[in-house]
Write a protein that holds these residues in place. Structure first.
Motif, PDB file in Angstrom:
ATOM      1  N   THR A 154       5.793  23.879 124.097  1.00 17.68           N
ATOM      2  CA  THR A 154       4.528  24.151 124.776  1.00 17.68           C
ATOM      3  C   THR A 154       3.399  23.263 124.277  1.00 17.68           C
ATOM      4  O   THR A 154       2.283  23.347 124.777  1.00 17.68           O
ATOM      5  CB  THR A 154       4.120  25.621 124.559  1.00 17.68           C
ATOM      6  N   MET A 155       3.670  22.395 123.310  1.00 20.33           N
ATOM      7  CA  MET A 155       2.595  21.641 122.683  1.00 20.33           C
ATOM      8  C   MET A 155       2.384  20.251 123.293  1.00 20.33           C
ATOM      9  O   MET A 155       1.507  19.516 122.873  1.00 20.33           O
ATOM     10  CB  MET A 155       2.863  21.470 121.182  1.00 20.33           C
ATOM     11  N   LEU A 156       3.191  19.883 124.295  1.00 22.36           N
ATOM     12  CA  LEU A 156       3.079  18.545 124.866  1.00 22.36           C
ATOM     13  C   LEU A 156       1.754  18.369 125.596  1.00 22.36           C
ATOM     14  O   LEU A 156       1.319  19.240 126.348  1.00 22.36           O
ATOM     15  CB  LEU A 156       4.244  18.272 125.810  1.00 22.36           C
ATOM     16  N   SER A 157       1.155  17.202 125.411  1.00 23.45           N
ATOM     17  CA  SER A 157      -0.157  16.940 126.003  1.00 23.45           C
ATOM     18  C   SER A 157      -0.022  16.366 127.409  1.00 23.45           C
ATOM     19  O   SER A 157       1.083  16.109 127.902  1.00 23.45           O
ATOM     20  CB  SER A 157      -0.934  15.956 125.130  1.00 23.45           C
ATOM     21  N   THR A 158      -1.153  16.154 128.031  1.00 27.28           N
ATOM     22  CA  THR A 158      -1.181  15.559 129.375  1.00 27.28           C
ATOM     23  C   THR A 158      -1.609  14.097 129.315  1.00 27.28           C
ATOM     24  O   THR A 158      -2.071  13.542 130.303  1.00 27.28           O
ATOM     25  CB  THR A 158      -2.151  16.340 130.285  1.00 27.28           C
ATOM     26  N   LYS A 159      -1.432  13.475 128.148  1.00 24.11           N
ATOM     27  CA  LYS A 159      -1.774  12.058 128.015  1.00 24.11           C
ATOM     28  C   LYS A 159      -0.913  11.213 128.950  1.00 24.11           C
ATOM     29  O   LYS A 159       0.267  11.503 129.161  1.00 24.11           O
ATOM     30  CB  LYS A 159      -1.548  11.593 126.575  1.00 24.11           C
ATOM     31  N   ASN A 160      -1.494  10.158 129.495  1.00 26.05           N
ATOM     32  CA  ASN A 160      -0.751   9.227 130.336  1.00 26.05           C
ATOM     33  C   ASN A 160      -0.281   8.030 129.511  1.00 26.05           C
ATOM     34  O   ASN A 160      -1.018   7.523 128.656  1.00 26.05           O
ATOM     35  CB  ASN A 160      -1.625   8.728 131.494  1.00 26.05           C
ATOM     36  N   VAL A 161       0.940   7.595 129.752  1.00 25.97           N
ATOM     37  CA  VAL A 161       1.483   6.430 129.049  1.00 25.97           C
ATOM     38  C   VAL A 161       2.163   5.509 130.060  1.00 25.97           C
ATOM     39  O   VAL A 161       2.493   5.920 131.180  1.00 25.97           O
ATOM     40  CB  VAL A 161       2.509   6.848 127.974  1.00 25.97           C
ATOM     41  N   ASN A 162       2.375   4.276 129.639  1.00 29.45           N
ATOM     42  CA  ASN A 162       3.078   3.314 130.483  1.00 29.45           C
ATOM     43  C   ASN A 162       4.583   3.531 130.402  1.00 29.45           C
ATOM     44  O   ASN A 162       5.082   4.231 129.514  1.00 29.45           O
ATOM     45  CB  ASN A 162       2.727   1.894 130.067  1.00 29.45           C
ATOM     46  N   LYS A 163       5.312   2.915 131.282  1.00 33.08           N
ATOM     47  CA  LYS A 163       6.754   3.118 131.373  1.00 33.08           C
ATOM     48  C   LYS A 163       7.484   2.540 130.166  1.00 33.08           C
ATOM     49  O   LYS A 163       7.183   1.445 129.703  1.00 33.08           O
ATOM     50  CB  LYS A 163       7.278   2.460 132.657  1.00 33.08           C
ATOM     51  N   VAL A 164       8.436   3.323 129.655  1.00 28.61           N
ATOM     52  CA  VAL A 164       9.299   2.874 128.566  1.00 28.61           C
ATOM     53  C   VAL A 164      10.527   2.216 129.183  1.00 28.61           C
ATOM     54  O   VAL A 164      11.244   2.828 129.968  1.00 28.61           O
ATOM     55  CB  VAL A 164       9.728   4.057 127.675  1.00 28.61           C
ATOM     56  N   VAL A 165      10.754   0.942 128.837  1.00 27.38           N
ATOM     57  CA  VAL A 165      11.817   0.163 129.478  1.00 27.38           C
ATOM     58  C   VAL A 165      12.853  -0.258 128.439  1.00 27.38           C
ATOM     59  O   VAL A 165      12.523  -0.611 127.296  1.00 27.38           O
ATOM     60  CB  VAL A 165      11.232  -1.085 130.167  1.00 27.38           C
ATOM     61  N   GLY A 166      14.135  -0.225 128.836  1.00 32.30           N
ATOM     62  CA  GLY A 166      15.211  -0.724 127.983  1.00 32.30           C
ATOM     63  C   GLY A 166      15.509   0.135 126.775  1.00 32.30           C
ATOM     64  O   GLY A 166      15.980  -0.373 125.763  1.00 32.30           O
ATOM     65  N   LYS A 167      15.247   1.442 126.861  1.00 35.40           N
ATOM     66  CA  LYS A 167      15.479   2.343 125.739  1.00 35.40           C
ATOM     67  C   LYS A 167      16.400   3.485 126.160  1.00 35.40           C
ATOM     68  O   LYS A 167      16.501   3.825 127.331  1.00 35.40           O
ATOM     69  CB  LYS A 167      14.155   2.926 125.228  1.00 35.40           C
ATOM     70  N   THR A 168      17.062   4.082 125.167  1.00 34.79           N
ATOM     71  CA  THR A 168      17.830   5.286 125.441  1.00 34.79           C
ATOM     72  C   THR A 168      16.869   6.475 125.560  1.00 34.79           C
ATOM     73  O   THR A 168      15.692   6.376 125.195  1.00 34.79           O
ATOM     74  CB  THR A 168      18.835   5.575 124.315  1.00 34.79           C
ATOM     75  N   CYS A 169      17.390   7.582 126.052  1.00 42.43           N
ATOM     76  CA  CYS A 169      16.563   8.785 126.148  1.00 42.43           C
ATOM     77  C   CYS A 169      16.049   9.187 124.767  1.00 42.43           C
ATOM     78  O   CYS A 169      14.889   9.593 124.616  1.00 42.43           O
ATOM     79  CB  CYS A 169      17.382   9.934 126.734  1.00 42.43           C
ATOM     80  N   ARG A 170      16.884   9.037 123.783  1.00 43.28           N
ATOM     81  CA  ARG A 170      16.499   9.409 122.411  1.00 43.28           C
ATOM     82  C   ARG A 170      15.388   8.503 121.884  1.00 43.28           C
ATOM     83  O   ARG A 170      14.431   8.972 121.254  1.00 43.28           O
ATOM     84  CB  ARG A 170      17.727   9.338 121.510  1.00 43.28           C
ATOM     85  N   GLU A 171      15.508   7.213 122.138  1.00 45.60           N
ATOM     86  CA  GLU A 171      14.480   6.267 121.704  1.00 45.60           C
ATOM     87  C   GLU A 171      13.170   6.504 122.439  1.00 45.60           C
ATOM     88  O   GLU A 171      12.083   6.394 121.853  1.00 45.60           O
ATOM     89  CB  GLU A 171      14.966   4.834 121.926  1.00 45.60           C
ATOM     90  N   ALA A 172      13.268   6.833 123.721  1.00 46.33           N
ATOM     91  CA  ALA A 172      12.058   7.115 124.498  1.00 46.33           C
ATOM     92  C   ALA A 172      11.350   8.355 123.961  1.00 46.33           C
ATOM     93  O   ALA A 172      10.119   8.385 123.830  1.00 46.33           O
ATOM     94  CB  ALA A 172      12.416   7.296 125.970  1.00 46.33           C
TER      95      ALA A 172
END
Length: 228
Positions: A154-172
């Motif tokens: 429940t602690m995740l924020s609503t910050k916006n970020v750019n797309k994570v490319v070339g990573k695994t789900c774990r790395e993302a």
């Protein structure tokens, strides 16, 4: 946060507490055959804490007798409990795990399994379908939906970020956790959770010491640096 009764808290602090355990494998309960459970969980890597860690928890279970119906990736749920007044046992979960190894010793008549939590499912390459910039919460939910795990945070924020490319789900997830100043775990209920360090009000008193006492490093911990 696990909810336990006041009787559990009282019983677990007693020096003569009586502990019991059981596991379920593919929804089949094993109690009397469980000889040994070894549980390992840590947010520390290589002796130091790093923001954004995605460490997996593991459990090893040894059973008396030969059990031949275990299969790789079967879901294992482990529980430990303490006996309260009136010989009633209250259990708490250790987590949900997927079988990695199965070893049967036919000479000694015992079976051992080793299982890892669902963190290992996150090693798939991640290709987001969202429109960017996107909210951290939406990205994490997309990853959970993709690998088939439950988001329990429940602690995740609503910050916006750019797309994570070339990573695994774990790395993302590790990258997103760094932005959130948190680390990623699978909690005792089997849900994916972003968690931050927090102070505890629990104190170890002299009554809890072993006969030789408790040795502590009296030098306060200091942050020696931050790497970004």
């Amino acid at each position: 946060m696990l909810n336990v009764t006041s009787e559990y808290k009282e019983a677990i602090l007693k020096p003569d507490r009586y502990i019991k355990s059981y596991v379920t494998v593919n929804n089949v309960k094993y109690e009397e055959k469980v000889k040994h459970i070894k549980y390992n969980s840590s947010i520390v890597t290589g002796g130091s804490f790093t923001i954004g860690t995605t460490n997996a928890s593991t459990v090893e279970v040894e059973f008396t007798g030969i059990i031949e119906n275990f299969v790789k990736d079967y879901v294992v749920k482990a529980f430990i409990g303490v006996m309260k007044t009136g010989n009633e046992v209250e259990y708490i979960p250790l987590g949900e795990f997927l079988i990695d190894e199965i070893k049967i010793d036919r000479n000694s008549l015992k079976t051992k399994i080793k299982a890892t939590d669902k963190m290992k499912l996150l090693n798939k390459m991640f290709e987001s379908k969202l429109a960017y910039p996107a909210r951290i919460r939406d990205i994490v939910q997309e990853i959970c939906n993709y690998v088939g795990v439950k988001l329990d945070s429940t602690m995740l924020s609503t910050k916006n970020v750019n797309k994570v490319v070339g990573k695994t789900c774990r790395e993302a997830l590790s990258y997103l956790a760094q932005i959130e100043n948190a680390f990623v775990i699978f909690n005792r209920k089997g849900g994916l959770e972003f968690r931050k360090l927090s102070r505890t009000n629990y104190k170890i008193t002299m009554d809890n010491y072993y006969l030789k006492g408790l040795e502590l490093n009296e030098v306060s911990y200091r942050v020696s640096g931050i790497t970004a």
